[in-house]
Scaffold this active site. Structure first.
Site, short mmCIF file in Angstrom:
data_model
loop_
_atom_site.label_atom_id
_atom_site.label_comp_id
_atom_site.label_asym_id
_atom_site.label_seq_id
_atom_site.Cartn_x
_atom_site.Cartn_y
_atom_site.Cartn_z
N TYR A 200 0.81 -1.23 -0.04
CA TYR A 200 0.04 0.25 0.07
C TYR A 200 1.06 1.16 -0.23
O TYR A 200 1.65 1.41 0.88
CB TYR A 200 -1.03 0.05 1.29
CG TYR A 200 -1.87 -1.07 1.41
CD1 TYR A 200 -3.25 -0.72 0.74
CD2 TYR A 200 -1.57 -2.36 1.72
CE1 TYR A 200 -4.23 -1.76 1.07
CE2 TYR A 200 -2.61 -3.61 1.83
CZ TYR A 200 -3.90 -2.94 1.43
OH TYR A 200 -4.76 -4.13 1.35
N TYR A 384 -7.13 -5.22 9.81
CA TYR A 384 -6.98 -5.76 8.66
C TYR A 384 -7.08 -7.10 8.56
O TYR A 384 -7.84 -7.74 7.61
CB TYR A 384 -5.46 -5.42 8.22
CG TYR A 384 -4.98 -5.76 6.83
CD1 TYR A 384 -5.39 -4.65 5.75
CD2 TYR A 384 -4.67 -6.88 6.33
CE1 TYR A 384 -4.98 -5.06 4.40
CE2 TYR A 384 -4.33 -7.30 4.83
CZ TYR A 384 -4.56 -6.12 4.16
OH TYR A 384 -4.50 -6.41 2.85
#
Length: 389
Positions: A200, A384
């Protein structure tokens, strides 16, 4: 036709619910307005929480996932030209599984066929009726005739644009929405991933994500303006822009190749409350949408299925309505936590119109704090990998 549970929508949430019900001896029929091939042609998410992995195992559809899926023990945050790894396993004792939604759907379809489940594809004008009373039913059109399925309950698993939520009176439902001022331009290509873990990236030129579907198929995204046109983005232009947003080590190591799918997806957050209307239950995207930054869309659908299945199993096994009565508040409690996480990841990693100056400094401070604080890293990691059901 008569069944106990009519399921509108044969995506992964509808098929997963149907299989869990079938395994529990609860009769169900799945109805969809499109074809099986159309459903299998859709490209969607590929990061599964442990909760969803467990549900697929419970459905008896997890074998190929364990053989071909990629367990991931960490993710990479890239900013300031460097990688910063979040150790998911070390911080939470949990992993995620990278396994494409198309494969999940295929496995559930195969399992349903093997166990004799009834699925009706290419059904025209599918419509739920009577769910405010005691005799709900679903009608659909096929071969020039209107057909009716009487049932005890209706599960609306037909997505954001489906008929289930649209059938609810406007006065009975409240919606919450945030539309983001950018989209994701994504490609699929049969090239090895640039990293064995997801990246990311926060960059002055915009967000980027390096993901994968397998060890030989990569899924890459870059943040783009909403008015961009796919025709203006050749593969070479896309890869050049992606490289600019990654640390140099990844940019230099990237293997490129022709894409076979390219699309631009707008980002939004959306929630409809409640998720139950008499004998009709909204499941998955029919009730909520999250930006894909947090990898929560498919996983939220799975937790909805978990709560609804528990309630239906309790109803038929114990003649108790406690579980189905609690479905909406239980599901929404987890939905809003996932919405918060997806929103926070989106805000932290993307460039907004006001990111320059103060906004950029706040992003930099947040990222620096996140990777240098065990508490902050743990909070990200536990969200997550998925909060408990």
């Amino acid at each position: 036709m008569r069944t106990q549970v009519a399921i509108i929508g044969s995506g992964p949430s509808g098929l997963l619910l149907g299989q869990l019900l079938t395994n529990a001896g609860i009769d169900n029929v799945v109805i969809d307005r499109v074809s099986k091939d159309y459903i299998l042609g859709r490209v969607r998410a590929g990061v599964l929480e442990e909760g969803m992995v467990g549900l697929l195992d419970s459905a008896g559809a997890g074998g190929r996932m364990h053989a071909e899926g990629l367990p991931h023990e960490g993710v990479l945050l890239a900013f300031d030209g460097q990688d910063h790894r979040i150790d998911l396993l070390g911080l939470t004792d949990k992993r995620v599984m990278v396994y494409g939604q198309t494969e999940v759907t295929h496995d559930l379809m195969d399992k349903r066929e093997a166990t004799g489940g009834v699925t009706i594809y290419d059904a025209g004008n599918v419509t739920p009726h009577g769910f405010a009373g005691d005799q709900p039913y679903v009608t659909y059109e096929m071969d020039g005739a209107t057909h009716r399925i009487d049932c005890d309950f209706i599960a609306g698993c037909d997505g954001y644009h489906g008929i289930s939520r649209k059938s609810v009176p406007e006065s009975a439902i409240k919606t919450f929405e945030k539309v983001y001022p950018f989209g994701w331009l994504g490609i699929l290509a049969d090239v090895p991933p640039v990293s064995h873990e997801l990246i990311y990236a926060n960059h002055p030129r915009g967000f980027a994500l390096c993901s994968m579907r397998s060890e030989t198929r990569s899924r890459y995204y870059i943040q783009c303006a909403l008015d961009e046109r796919i025709e203006d983005w050749s593969d070479d232009r896309f890869y050049d822009e992606l490289r600019r947003r990654l640390p140099s080590a990844h940019a230099e190591a990237m293997v490129t190749g022709p894409s076979f799918e390219k699309s631009i997806a707008p980002l939004r957050s959306f929630v409809a409350e409640p998720m139950r209307f008499g004998k009709l239950f909204l499941v998955g995207d029919a009730a909520h949408i999250v930006p894909p930054t947090g990898a929560k869309g498919l996983n939220l659908a799975a937790s909805d299925v978990h709560y609804l299945f528990e309630g239906l199993q309790e109803f038929y096994g114990e003649r108790s309505t406690a579980g189905i009565d609690a479905y909406s508040p239980r599901a929404l409690k987890r939905v809003w936590k996932a919405e918060r996480f997806s929103w926070s990841m989106t805000m932290m990693l993307h460039r907004f119109p006001d990111t320059e100056g103060f906004g950029q400094k706040i992003q930099e401070a947040e990222l620096d704090y996140l990777v240098h604080s065990t508490a902050a890293s743990t909070a990200l990691a536990e969200n997550y990998v998925g909060l408990p059901y």
